[in-house]
Design an enzyme around this catalytic site. Structure first.
Site, PDB file in Angstrom:
ATOM      1  N   HIS A  74     -30.630  14.550  90.889  1.00 43.53           N
ATOM      2  CA  HIS A  74     -29.928  14.619  89.610  1.00 43.53           C
ATOM      3  C   HIS A  74     -28.427  14.849  89.778  1.00 43.53           C
ATOM      4  O   HIS A  74     -27.663  14.605  88.845  1.00 43.53           O
ATOM      5  CB  HIS A  74     -30.561  15.674  88.684  1.00 43.53           C
ATOM      6  CG  HIS A  74     -30.274  17.102  89.034  1.00 43.53           C
ATOM      7  ND1 HIS A  74     -31.186  17.913  89.680  1.00 43.53           N
ATOM      8  CD2 HIS A  74     -29.181  17.872  88.823  1.00 43.53           C
ATOM      9  CE1 HIS A  74     -30.673  19.114  89.834  1.00 43.53           C
ATOM     10  NE2 HIS A  74     -29.460  19.126  89.323  1.00 43.53           N
ATOM     11  N   ASP A 105     -36.800  15.115  93.192  1.00 49.67           N
ATOM     12  CA  ASP A 105     -35.394  15.452  92.945  1.00 49.67           C
ATOM     13  C   ASP A 105     -34.610  15.669  94.245  1.00 49.67           C
ATOM     14  O   ASP A 105     -33.882  16.648  94.396  1.00 49.67           O
ATOM     15  CB  ASP A 105     -35.295  16.696  92.056  1.00 49.67           C
ATOM     16  CG  ASP A 105     -33.912  16.838  91.426  1.00 49.67           C
ATOM     17  OD1 ASP A 105     -33.159  15.849  91.402  1.00 49.67           O
ATOM     18  OD2 ASP A 105     -33.582  17.957  90.983  1.00 49.67           O
ATOM     19  N   SER A 187     -26.440  22.973  91.995  1.00 46.97           N
ATOM     20  CA  SER A 187     -27.471  22.004  92.367  1.00 46.97           C
ATOM     21  C   SER A 187     -27.170  21.360  93.713  1.00 46.97           C
ATOM     22  O   SER A 187     -26.066  20.875  93.950  1.00 46.97           O
ATOM     23  CB  SER A 187     -27.561  20.895  91.315  1.00 46.97           C
ATOM     24  OG  SER A 187     -28.263  21.312  90.192  1.00 46.97           O
ATOM     25  N   ALA A 204     -32.598  24.261  89.942  1.00 46.45           N
ATOM     26  CA  ALA A 204     -32.734  24.501  88.503  1.00 46.45           C
ATOM     27  C   ALA A 204     -32.630  25.986  88.197  1.00 46.45           C
ATOM     28  O   ALA A 204     -32.874  26.840  89.046  1.00 46.45           O
ATOM     29  CB  ALA A 204     -34.077  23.961  88.008  1.00 46.45           C
ATOM     30  N   GLY A 250     -28.296  -3.375  83.228  1.00 46.92           N
ATOM     31  CA  GLY A 250     -27.173  -3.278  82.314  1.00 46.92           C
ATOM     32  C   GLY A 250     -27.524  -3.168  80.845  1.00 46.92           C
ATOM     33  O   GLY A 250     -26.868  -3.784  80.000  1.00 46.92           O
TER      34      GLY A 250
END
Length: 333
Positions: A74, A105, A187, A204, A250
């Site tokens: 993230h 993650d 993070s 987190a 896109g």
């Protein structure tokens, strides 16, 4: 055990208007002018999110002397450019994304041009015990300076629901819970044991952390993170691990009563050149029914720039159409 809802710790700032994510500053934090071991191999990550007109900041951990850096996915999600700063030397490097795992993650970056970088030392996270001393190091509040907090391991094997910047919710399992306070920007930074070895990657924290100094933080066990980075380095893609550049179509979508509807199309993008327009409802991708954005993302996850993607859609006039789109190079998911 029910999942705990927490927030990811990427520091995001809108380019047009700086978005302050923290109300309480860096309470109970010490600047990193401490013994060198806690900050060795820890770097600051700065990203540009051009498609969102924003910037973001986080932290990373240097794994190899030639510049492989692990961080949270993230931290680099949506990044059009990535810059990594070595706080100890002030040197700055551009970085590319070697691969990432959305489910766990984790992302692996490669810096351009470094040599003989200081690296972290890792421990065996399988041997962790509740009550062990911990130290978290990170780019707190995106300030560009490494700061530290201390605490203890308060629980193991935790399942959490993580709310991202855009409100999306993902599940993370087998997490380390720590009382070392974490804030946005931390993070991707290391959670260390008493000997300064990395036991986890900070990921987190409680959404109430700005007002509650005792709120827990959560880290991905380093054993799990290293398994994923080794898979990426070996270029072994899987259902959860994407290796190499990210395919870009896109367009953005939204859930409406009609189905998954195109909300916007990036000018000059593959979707634009294929004639897709806002209001078109996507019916299938690669022959698979589309009931949510996740169905589109799942198909894109397996693709790379230059690959083709076929989708069927219904335009605003109710006409059924299809398009085969050659995908471009875009930001990581």
């Amino acid at each position: 055990m029910p999942a705990i809802t927490v927030a990811v710790l990427r520091r995001v700032a809108l380019v047009a208007a700086l978005l302050a994510l923290i109300a309480g500053g860096a309470h109970n934090r010490a600047q990193a002018a401490q013994p060198p071991s806690p900050t060795r191999g820890v770097v600051v990550i700065e990203t540009n999110l051009a498609l969102e007109n924003a910037n973001a900041a986080g932290t990373g951990i240097v794994l190899t002397k030639d510049g492989e850096v692990v961080t949270n996915n993230h931290v680099i999600r949506g990044a059009t450019t990535i810059k990594v700063v070595i706080p100890a030397t002030g040197k700055t490097y551009s970085a590319t994304v070697l691969g990432y795992d959305i489910v766990d993650d984790v992302a692996l970056l490669k810096l351009q041009g470094p040599s003989n970088l200081a690296t972290v030392t890792t421990a065996n996270s399988a041997k962790l015990r509740v009550g062990q001393t911990t130290r978290a190091v990170g780019n707190a509040n995106g300030g560009g300076t490494l700061v530290q907090t201390t605490g203890r391991v308060t629980a193991l094997n935790q399942s959490i629901s993580v709310q991202g910047d855009g409100g999306e919710v993902n599940q993370l399992t087998n997490m380390i819970q720590t009382s070392a306070r974490l804030v946005p920007g931390d993070s991707g930074g290391p959670l260390l044991d008493a000997s300064g070895r990395v036991i986890g990657i900070d990921a987190a924290g409680s959404p109430t952390f700005a007002f509650n100094a005792s709120a827990p933080g959560y880290a991905i066990p380093i054993n799990r993170a290293l398994t994923i980075t080794k898979q990426i380095a070996a270029q072994r893609a899987s259902a959860t691990v994407h290796v190499g550049a990210t395919a870009f179509i896109g367009l953005s979508v939204q859930q409406t009563s009609a189905g998954v509807t195109i909300g916007a199309v990036v000018p000059g993008s593959p979707a634009d050149m294929a004639g897709l327009q806002p209001g078109d409802v996507i019916a299938t991708v690669e022959g698979n029914p589309v009931v949510s954005f996740v169905d589109i993302r799942t198909q894109l996850f397996q693709k790379h720039p230059g690959d083709s993607l076929t989708l069927a859609y219904v335009d605003a006039a109710g006409n059924q159409s299809s398009a085969t789109i050659v995908l471009a190079d875009g930001p990581p998911q």
